[in-house]
Scaffold this motif. Structure first.
Motif, PDB file in Angstrom:
ATOM      1  N   GLN A  53      48.610  67.111  25.767  1.00  0.00           N
ATOM      2  CA  GLN A  53      47.412  68.910  26.026  1.00  0.00           C
ATOM      3  C   GLN A  53      45.774  68.437  25.837  1.00  0.00           C
ATOM      4  N   GLN A  86      42.146  78.460  26.880  1.00  0.00           N
ATOM      5  CA  GLN A  86      41.991  76.872  26.114  1.00  0.00           C
ATOM      6  C   GLN A  86      43.458  77.549  24.514  1.00  0.00           C
ATOM      7  N   ALA A  87      44.554  77.341  24.336  1.00  0.00           N
ATOM      8  CA  ALA A  87      45.932  77.967  23.165  1.00  0.00           C
ATOM      9  C   ALA A  87      45.071  78.089  22.526  1.00  0.00           C
ATOM     10  N   THR A  90      43.417  76.671  18.535  1.00  0.00           N
ATOM     11  CA  THR A  90      42.140  74.980  19.437  1.00  0.00           C
ATOM     12  C   THR A  90      40.940  75.397  18.889  1.00  0.00           C
ATOM     13  N   SER A 108      43.664  84.273  17.680  1.00  0.00           N
ATOM     14  CA  SER A 108      45.251  84.489  18.109  1.00  0.00           C
ATOM     15  C   SER A 108      44.751  85.339  18.975  1.00  0.00           C
TER      16      SER A 108
END
Length: 492
Positions: A53, A86-87, A90, A108
């Motif tokens: 990832q 972007q998760a 990150t 988040s």
């Protein structure tokens, strides 16, 4: 210096316990190997997915930090500042000459503030991160454990991006818990099932052991012996089946040998009893004729007188020996004894009085309780036990020996001891001192002339055993003790 104590593990004494424990241990090792392999493989797989990832997203996020163009996810941005792909969590860092110039963390939620303050130790860890495009696990004080990749920037700087390892650790930990629970239940079930299986498989061996135990409890020393039923035989092709068959064959041979021995003993007892009974009359006749010849009023040569005296003495000695042999034969045959109350205190007093008269050169002492000691038995036979023990101490010790007779009771048994301070019984004679025709007077008292036939102590042992008691010897130079223990009750 304190040394660590040695760890003592419980010893498994039974074969069933050892087999069950071995089965459980092997299964536990197998389960542990499977569990460890699964956890390690899953951890490596999930970590590899994080690296993939990070490789796919590339340094786009730290590049936005390099040019200061990053924007929150709800705003439009160019190709360098867009964080929507972007998760959450990150991590991005820009380093220039080993110094952190910018650090950010994708939140988040919708918080537009991406900046992150890193500690001094985090700065050192980031500065030491290899710039090789490969993933490395680093634990940062500010955000925890992360998987980080570093690329070289366009301006001589270093761009670092990373993803959190917490989801990986949580998944691996969950697998560990599930594996421990499943393997624990499997081990418990396998232990119970294995114990039942081993117990069922060893039932023939348990039956053989039970039969052997019953045989070991039988009085095989003498008398008629009836062996128990044979051990059940199982499959002759199995090890237990072959052992049971061999054990039964051994029992058959032992039973045959015991039967033959018992028949031989019975014939010997019958012969001894019959011979002793038949010899009493001619021995008494020889002694009577010798004594009658000694009373002849006419002149008799001295040699004839001496011969007649020796005939009378030896016939008297032979008569006593015949009586002893007849008594032993009757005791061996299990003839019942009298069953009367016997005052041992009175018997000891009379026996010591007789011994003092027969051996005035010895020192005789008594140690008696204040109350009379009474047992149930045969008065004449117990009197013979005392007489033989005192005669043994008198005949086999030198003059001046001190002989002490002690009688005591604790309410459950009467204990009679005859102790002397003579030279002691030789060690090689002691194991068979109560056997018939055992003689050692020439070794305890070198100046002794004549002596008994070696039946006195054997009569003591036989009479005491017939009364359900025991007699033992402890002897060394300067101290010899015969101990007789009698329990109140009916003699055998």
């Amino acid at each position: 210096m304190n040394l660590p104590r040695r760890l003592h593990l419980p010893r498994l004494r039974t074969l069933r316990a050892r087999l069950t424990a071995g089965l459980v241990v092997l299964l536990a090792v197998s389960c542990a190997a499977v569990g460890v392999a699964a956890v390690v493989e899953l951890d490596g797989f999930l970590t590899g997915r994080l690296d993939q990832q990070l490789q796919q997203t590339g340094p786009s996020f730290p590049q936005s930090l390099e040019h200061g163009t990053y924007k929150p996810s709800d705003q439009d941005g160019d190709e360098h500042g867009d964080t929507r792909r972007q998760a959450a969590g990150t991590f991005g860092v820009r380093l220039l000459e080993g110094r952190v110039t910018n650090a950010a963390l994708v939140p988040s939620g919708d918080d537009p503030d991406l900046t992150l303050a890193v500690t001094a130790r985090d700065r050192v860890a980031l500065a030491e991160l290899p710039v090789d495009g490969r993933g490395h696990t680093v634990r940062l004080d500010s955000i925890g454990a992360y998987r980080l990749l570093a690329w070289p920037g366009r301006d001589g700087d270093v761009l670092v991006t990373g993803l959190p390892l917490e989801p990986v650790r949580a998944t691996v930990h969950r697998l560990e818990l599930v594996s421990a629970a499943v393997f624990g239940l499997a081990l418990t079930a396998a232990g119970v099932a294995g114990a039942l299986w081993v117990r069922w498989s060893l039932r023939p061996l348990s039956r053989v052991a039970a039969t052997a135990t019953r045989v070991s409890e039988l009085p095989l020393a003498s008398g008629e012996v009836a062996l128990p039923s044979r051990a059940p035989e199982s499959d002759p092709r199995s090890e237990v089946g072959r052992m049971a068959a061999a054990f039964n064959r051994m029992l058959g041979r032992v039973e045959d040998a015991l039967t033959k021995r018992h028949a031989s003993e019975e014939r010997l007892r019958t012969f001894a009893a019959d011979a002793s009974h038949e010899l009493r009359t001619p021995v008494a006749s020889v002694r009577g004729h010798a004594e009658l010849a000694l009373l002849h009023p006419g002149p008799v040569p001295p040699e004839v007188t001496r011969a007649l005296e020796r005939i009378a003495a030896e016939s008297s000695r032979m008569g006593a020996m015949v009586d002893d042999l007849l008594l032993l034969a009757r005791l061996d045959a299990g003839r019942p004894l009298e069953n009367d109350p016997v005052d041992l205190t009175h018997l000891v007093l009379d026996a010591v009085t007789d011994a003092r008269a027969a051996g005035p050169d010895h020192h005789w002492t008594l140690d008696l309780p204040e109350e009379p000691v009474t047992v149930t038995g045969d008065t004449h036979r117990l009197q013979q036990v005392l007489a033989n023990l005192l005669a043994n101490a008198r005949l086999h010790t030198p003059d001046g020996t001190k002989v002490t007779v002690t009688l005591e009771t604790d309410g459950t048994e009467a204990v009679l001891q005859v102790h002397d301070d003579g030279p002691g019984v030789p060690r090689d004679i002691q194991p068979g001192v109560f056997e018939r025709f055992t003689r050692a007077e020439h070794r305890r008292r070198p100046d002794a002339s004549g002596g008994g036939a070696g039946l006195g102590l054997s009569i003591v042992a036989a009479v005491v055993e017939a009364h359900g008691g025991t007699v033992t010897l402890e002897s060394h130079p300067g101290a010899t003790t015969f101990t007789v223990r009698l329990r109140p009750g009916t003699p055998a």
